[in-house]
Structure formats: C-alpha cells, structure tokens
Design a protein around this motif. Structure first.
Motif, PDB file in Angstrom:
ATOM      1  N   MET A 155       0.697  -1.156  -0.004  1.00 22.08           N
ATOM      2  CA  MET A 155      -0.061   0.115  -0.054  1.00 22.08           C
ATOM      3  C   MET A 155       0.795   1.177   0.077  1.00 22.08           C
ATOM      4  O   MET A 155       0.716   2.406  -0.778  1.00 22.08           O
ATOM      5  N   LEU A 156       1.694   1.100   0.822  1.00 18.72           N
ATOM      6  CA  LEU A 156       2.628   2.553   0.798  1.00 18.72           C
ATOM      7  C   LEU A 156       3.630   2.685  -0.276  1.00 18.72           C
ATOM      8  O   LEU A 156       3.834   3.754  -0.886  1.00 18.72           O
ATOM      9  N   SER A 157       4.099   1.422  -0.970  1.00 18.84           N
ATOM     10  CA  SER A 157       4.649   1.600  -1.958  1.00 18.84           C
ATOM     11  C   SER A 157       4.067   2.100  -3.347  1.00 18.84           C
ATOM     12  O   SER A 157       4.699   2.689  -4.284  1.00 18.84           O
ATOM     13  N   THR A 158       2.953   1.638  -3.428  1.00 19.22           N
ATOM     14  CA  THR A 158       2.124   1.864  -4.783  1.00 19.22           C
ATOM     15  C   THR A 158       1.261   3.232  -4.480  1.00 19.22           C
ATOM     16  O   THR A 158       0.980   3.807  -5.607  1.00 19.22           O
ATOM     17  N   GLY A 159       0.953   3.549  -3.187  1.00 13.42           N
ATOM     18  CA  GLY A 159       0.121   4.886  -3.269  1.00 13.42           C
ATOM     19  C   GLY A 159      -1.156   4.474  -3.127  1.00 13.42           C
ATOM     20  O   GLY A 159      -2.126   5.303  -3.095  1.00 13.42           O
ATOM     21  N   LEU A 160      -1.448   2.925  -3.358  1.00 19.32           N
ATOM     22  CA  LEU A 160      -3.155   2.747  -3.506  1.00 19.32           C
ATOM     23  C   LEU A 160      -3.601   2.549  -2.052  1.00 19.32           C
ATOM     24  O   LEU A 160      -2.896   2.391  -1.239  1.00 19.32           O
ATOM     25  N   SER A 161      -4.751   2.930  -2.063  1.00 20.57           N
ATOM     26  CA  SER A 161      -5.582   3.004  -0.775  1.00 20.57           C
ATOM     27  C   SER A 161      -5.977   1.368  -0.366  1.00 20.57           C
ATOM     28  O   SER A 161      -5.755   0.394  -1.325  1.00 20.57           O
ATOM     29  N   LYS A 162      -6.188   1.192   0.836  1.00 17.63           N
ATOM     30  CA  LYS A 162      -6.500  -0.197   1.435  1.00 17.63           C
ATOM     31  C   LYS A 162      -7.750  -0.501   0.677  1.00 17.63           C
ATOM     32  O   LYS A 162      -7.708  -1.564  -0.034  1.00 17.63           O
ATOM     33  N   GLY A 163      -8.964   0.451   0.383  1.00 16.88           N
ATOM     34  CA  GLY A 163      -9.931  -0.243  -0.367  1.00 16.88           C
ATOM     35  C   GLY A 163      -9.671  -0.493  -1.958  1.00 16.88           C
ATOM     36  O   GLY A 163     -10.239  -1.458  -2.447  1.00 16.88           O
ATOM     37  N   ALA A 164      -8.684   0.011  -2.591  1.00 15.07           N
ATOM     38  CA  ALA A 164      -8.399   0.084  -3.800  1.00 15.07           C
ATOM     39  C   ALA A 164      -7.531  -1.368  -4.003  1.00 15.07           C
ATOM     40  O   ALA A 164      -7.861  -2.097  -4.858  1.00 15.07           O
ATOM     41  N   ILE A 165      -6.781  -1.749  -2.936  1.00 10.02           N
ATOM     42  CA  ILE A 165      -5.994  -3.183  -2.820  1.00 10.02           C
ATOM     43  C   ILE A 165      -7.023  -4.113  -2.683  1.00 10.02           C
ATOM     44  O   ILE A 165      -7.013  -5.295  -3.476  1.00 10.02           O
ATOM     45  N   TYR A 166      -7.968  -3.802  -1.603  1.00 11.06           N
ATOM     46  CA  TYR A 166      -9.018  -4.985  -1.330  1.00 11.06           C
ATOM     47  C   TYR A 166     -10.319  -5.116  -2.498  1.00 11.06           C
ATOM     48  O   TYR A 166     -10.898  -6.202  -2.272  1.00 11.06           O
ATOM     49  N   HIS A 167     -10.108  -4.286  -3.545  1.00 13.58           N
ATOM     50  CA  HIS A 167     -10.555  -4.457  -4.515  1.00 13.58           C
ATOM     51  C   HIS A 167     -10.500  -5.784  -5.449  1.00 13.58           C
ATOM     52  O   HIS A 167     -11.590  -6.279  -5.747  1.00 13.58           O
ATOM     53  N   TYR A 168      -9.242  -5.970  -5.372  1.00 12.24           N
ATOM     54  CA  TYR A 168      -8.680  -6.966  -6.249  1.00 12.24           C
ATOM     55  C   TYR A 168      -8.270  -8.179  -5.073  1.00 12.24           C
ATOM     56  O   TYR A 168      -8.385  -9.462  -5.888  1.00 12.24           O
ATOM     57  N   VAL A 169      -7.751  -7.961  -4.002  1.00 13.51           N
ATOM     58  CA  VAL A 169      -7.556  -9.379  -3.217  1.00 13.51           C
ATOM     59  C   VAL A 169      -7.797  -8.883  -1.635  1.00 13.51           C
ATOM     60  O   VAL A 169      -7.979  -7.912  -1.163  1.00 13.51           O
ATOM     61  N   LYS A 170      -8.138  -9.941  -1.114  1.00 18.86           N
ATOM     62  CA  LYS A 170      -8.551  -9.930   0.379  1.00 18.86           C
ATOM     63  C   LYS A 170      -7.261 -10.309   1.304  1.00 18.86           C
ATOM     64  O   LYS A 170      -7.274 -10.205   2.589  1.00 18.86           O
ATOM     65  N   SER A 171      -6.332 -10.868   0.449  1.00 24.63           N
ATOM     66  CA  SER A 171      -5.094 -11.241   1.515  1.00 24.63           C
ATOM     67  C   SER A 171      -3.854 -11.327   0.694  1.00 24.63           C
ATOM     68  O   SER A 171      -3.850 -11.148  -0.496  1.00 24.63           O
ATOM     69  N   LYS A 172      -2.525 -11.238   1.293  1.00 24.73           N
ATOM     70  CA  LYS A 172      -1.366 -11.370   0.585  1.00 24.73           C
ATOM     71  C   LYS A 172      -1.446 -12.425  -0.225  1.00 24.73           C
ATOM     72  O   LYS A 172      -0.630 -12.615  -1.433  1.00 24.73           O
ATOM     73  N   GLU A 173      -1.604 -13.892   0.414  1.00 22.05           N
ATOM     74  CA  GLU A 173      -1.630 -15.105  -0.212  1.00 22.05           C
ATOM     75  C   GLU A 173      -2.480 -15.069  -1.605  1.00 22.05           C
ATOM     76  O   GLU A 173      -2.142 -15.527  -2.609  1.00 22.05           O
ATOM     77  N   GLU A 174      -3.625 -14.287  -1.640  1.00 24.23           N
ATOM     78  CA  GLU A 174      -4.400 -14.037  -2.560  1.00 24.23           C
ATOM     79  C   GLU A 174      -3.562 -13.486  -3.816  1.00 24.23           C
ATOM     80  O   GLU A 174      -3.664 -13.928  -4.930  1.00 24.23           O
ATOM     81  N   LEU A 175      -2.867 -12.478  -3.409  1.00 22.10           N
ATOM     82  CA  LEU A 175      -2.026 -11.708  -4.178  1.00 22.10           C
ATOM     83  C   LEU A 175      -0.983 -12.526  -5.039  1.00 22.10           C
ATOM     84  O   LEU A 175      -0.870 -12.298  -6.135  1.00 22.10           O
ATOM     85  N   PHE A 176      -0.162 -13.193  -4.182  1.00 19.32           N
ATOM     86  CA  PHE A 176       0.566 -14.203  -4.489  1.00 19.32           C
ATOM     87  C   PHE A 176       0.187 -15.184  -5.448  1.00 19.32           C
ATOM     88  O   PHE A 176       0.816 -15.309  -6.579  1.00 19.32           O
TER      89      PHE A 176
END
Length: 203
Positions: A35-56
């Motif tokens: 989140m800090l590195s991309t500048g994306l909000s928590k909501g923006a990230i959780y729009h795509y994934v619910k966990s880092k494992e899902e992102l992986f």
C-alpha cells in the motif's frame, strides 16, 4: 472471474508485490508495505484481493499468462511443434529457478498450506495451470502440430505434474552449497513432452 489485466492499478499492484518479494521475501512482504509503495488505498487493494496470499496467487497466474503470450506468438508462425514447445519449456524453466518470484511464492504457499484460504489459492493455481496447458495442446491439435490421437487432458496433467516435480526439486536443493548433478533438465522436459504430444508421429 473479472479480467483486470489491462487495469493500471492492478498492474502496479502485481509489479510492486513482485519487487518487494525479491527484496524482502514472501514472509516479510505485507499488504501494508505494498500500500505504501504503490500509493494505492486499502480499499483499492482490497478491490482485487483480500489477503497477500491471494495476491501471490495472482502473481503466479500472471507468470503463466506470460508463458501463454509467448506460446501464442510462436504457434501462429510455426509449421512444427518445436518453437511453441520451446517457448513453453523456456518459460517453465524460468519459473522454476530458485530465485524467481514464482518459485519463492510457491515455496511460501506450500509451507503455509494449513492456513485458511491458502489451499484454495494453490488449487486455483493448479487448475489454471492445467487448463492453460490443455488449451496449448488443443491449439496445437487445431493447427495440425499435435496428433489428434493425443489425449489432450491427460497430456496436460502429465506436463503439469512433471513441471511441479522439477520445481519442488529446485526448492529442495535451493539452499545446498553444491547440488548433485541433475539427470533431468529442461531439455529432457522438452523431449518428454515432445514424445507425448507427437504420439509416435514425426514432425
């Protein structure tokens, strides 16, 4: 499943996560850091994934798609199975290298398989890998590069299982100072798959 691949935020999310994994490893990469590195909000990230494992899991899927893109480019221009199969072999070999992000992710996910949700991520990756290889084989049959007598689904499952075996071997030997000579390498994978896909016919 919604296709986000053309979305700039989605691409940034995957690229940043890959970079952090290379720098810190899977265990020390967090959604907060992403989140800090991309500048994306928590909501923006959780729009795509619910966990880092899902992102992986999405990163693993994106790596398979890169191989798919290479395969599709070669099969359109090929009059034999050689170039498309080499594209697959080279792509899988890159994924299996001990320092690759894909290998790091697979190692991490397998070590966390008992945690909620991770088994599902692994299952989805397996299903996507098998379906993609099946599509490659069926494309080859349509183009006349692979014998129609080949059982496409069985060949796809064999290819996926063999690639898993090579990947797990590389994971097991990743921390050894001097790995023993390996009798089965990417050239052997190519030869093995060629025999399966030609089904006894010549190119």
């Amino acid at each position: 499943m919604v296709d986000y691949t053309a979305n700039a935020s989605y691409k940034l999310l995957l690229e940043t996560a890959e970079q952090l994994i290379q720098e810190k490893g899977c265990r020390h990469t967090t959604l907060q850091q992403i989140m800090l590195s991309t500048g994306l909000s928590k909501g923006a990230i959780y729009h795509y994934v619910k966990s880092k494992e899902e992102l992986f899991g999405l990163i693993l899927a994106s790596q398979v798609e890169l191989i798919n893109d290479s395969f599709l480019l070669t099969i359109e221009k090929s009059c034999s199975l050689t170039a498309p199969l080499l594209a697959i072999t080279e792509g899988l070999d890159q994924l299996q290298q001990k320092d690759s992000v894909a290998n790091q992710i697979l190692t991490y996910l397998l070590s966390q398989k008992d945690k909620p949700g991770i088994a599902n991520v692994l299952q989805q990756f397996h299903e996507r890998s098998t379906v993609t290889l099946l599509e490659w084989i069926e494309s080859g049959q349509k183009e006349g590069l692979i014998a129609q007598t080949v059982d496409a689904r069985k060949a796809a499952e064999q290819g996926v299982m063999l690639s898993y075996g090579m990947c797990v071997r590389n994971i097991m030997l990743a921390d050894t100072l001097s790995s023993p000579a390996r009798a089965f390498e990417k050239e052997d994978f190519y030869t093995f798959m060629l025999l399966i896909l030609q089904d006894g016919t010549s190119e």
